[in-house]
Scaffold this motif. Sequence first.
Motif, PDB file in Angstrom:
ATOM      1  N   GLN A 391      91.526  84.958  39.623  1.00 12.05           N
ATOM      2  CA  GLN A 391      92.610  85.448  38.924  1.00 12.05           C
ATOM      3  C   GLN A 391      93.430  86.629  39.612  1.00 12.05           C
ATOM      4  OE1 GLN A 391      90.450  87.634  35.866  1.00 12.05           O
ATOM      5  NE2 GLN A 391      89.662  85.781  34.925  1.00 12.05           N
ATOM      6  N   PHE A 392      92.410  86.172  41.167  1.00  7.69           N
ATOM      7  CA  PHE A 392      93.451  86.623  42.537  1.00  7.69           C
ATOM      8  C   PHE A 392      94.516  85.800  42.696  1.00  7.69           C
ATOM      9  CE2 PHE A 392      89.259  88.041  44.160  1.00  7.69           C
ATOM     10  CZ  PHE A 392      89.946  88.815  44.566  1.00  7.69           C
ATOM     11  N   LEU A 393      94.193  84.819  41.771  1.00  5.61           N
ATOM     12  CA  LEU A 393      96.066  83.904  42.065  1.00  5.61           C
ATOM     13  C   LEU A 393      96.897  84.168  41.076  1.00  5.61           C
ATOM     14  CD1 LEU A 393      94.625  79.884  42.208  1.00  5.61           C
ATOM     15  CD2 LEU A 393      96.101  80.550  43.376  1.00  5.61           C
ATOM     16  N   ASN A 394      97.001  85.127  39.398  1.00  7.71           N
ATOM     17  CA  ASN A 394      97.240  86.045  38.902  1.00  7.71           C
ATOM     18  C   ASN A 394      98.012  87.320  39.323  1.00  7.71           C
ATOM     19  OD1 ASN A 394      95.017  84.624  36.678  1.00  7.71           O
ATOM     20  ND2 ASN A 394      96.859  84.578  36.160  1.00  7.71           N
ATOM     21  N   VAL A 395      96.579  87.392  40.469  1.00  7.24           N
ATOM     22  CA  VAL A 395      97.843  88.556  41.291  1.00  7.24           C
ATOM     23  C   VAL A 395      98.825  88.539  42.149  1.00  7.24           C
ATOM     24  CG1 VAL A 395      96.930  90.632  42.971  1.00  7.24           C
ATOM     25  CG2 VAL A 395      95.438  89.926  40.878  1.00  7.24           C
TER      26      VAL A 395
END
Length: 444
Positions: A391-395
């Motif tokens: 979810q760091f990609l989503n951030v």
Amino acid sequence: MGREKGIRLDGAYSALSLACDSLSIAVAVVLASVLRHGPESIRNFLPLVGTWGFYSVITLLLSDMESVYHARTSVNRSLLAYRLIRIALIVTVLYVIAAFVFRLPSGWFLHSRLVIATTFLFWCIVSFLFRLGLPSFVVLLSRLRILRIPDVRILACGDPEVVPRVRAMLDKSPLYRRFLHFIPCPVEAPGDVAGRLRHYVAQMRECGCDDLCIAEDGMDFDTVAPFIIECFEQGISLSIYSSLFETLGYYDSWISFPERPALVFFTPPMSKAGEAAWRILDIVLSSLALLALLPLFGLVAMLIRINSPGPVFFRQKRVGLGGRLFVFYKFRSMRNTTSSNVKAHKDYFAKYARGIAADSESDSGFKLRDDNRVTWTGRIIRKTSIDELPQFLNVLKGDMSLVGPRPMMLDQQDLYPGSAYYALRPGLTGTWQISDRNQSTFAQ
């Protein structure tokens, strides 16, 4: 309309607080440099400007996180002094690391250890003195009609022993003495909690008040949560003093009493500058995290493929800021039987919303630790929360932030009443993750 008045008061104070910080840093840097190298050091102003810029940017980010730009900080001077010193210390440590470890160019930044230490000392003193006089300065600007800040009328309801204490606390600030008018609720409220809350809103409108302050014990989440959302949707700024918030482990430390914690719903929205600064922080930290975690990502991806055939990532549409849909990423922790997994999760969440905690041993649903749908790799990455790291990609993409409420699924929208949940960008972590987590019920 009431919330708009509060935003104007808070906005004026925030802007002047930011100016105070920038000025106090400049004064501290110049005084420290002059004390160490003499008045002629001012002629070479580039290192002074570079150091001031570094300090100012980091201070802005930390001050926003510490909530020291809100008007209510003026009622608690000891806590304000502590927060300002803590921010100054963190910024100084970060500057030392940047200057001496990463070798900031000496042509643009100060490198004298004595200057840095003296800057910290001067900064703490000057910053606190500026902030100490800021509320009175705002009042003066208002009387001179340089600032146009409207008065805010607050209806105070509930416990007759707590309400006067709140008034006395607010009177410590010249800012609140001038602009806040505390009006006691004139009519006694009905017996049940829900009836009293409705009565308070009706009385607020009859008295021509803008905001609502409630001191009530004996309330429960099921009653209070819908009321808070209704106030949000009606534009009512609401502060509640209740022992109920002790179970949350979170409360507003600026205006709370030891035995009666308080929360404010809702604080003014973040400024455009604050949003931009927070977005920059999200981008920088998520980028650094993804780079640092690349070896772990490779190892987890290999284990997932070895353990069961199928994609490495689990992708799902989630609801984000303003109700916008986005693709949500996790490491796949279950066998690749999509239809079975989707039905299992719907069944699980339906039970969860009815009051069964996610890890309840009596629940035969989706999250049981011995469920054969979950692979052995999946059990490990779930237990350690490694499955959430993609979810760091989503951030990085802007779908999520580092901190915020968890993004809801499409079939869960009917279970979240009102628009309040969509007012925030979903987060990688938040109160739920760092407190009870799966042991909490849906209502909590």
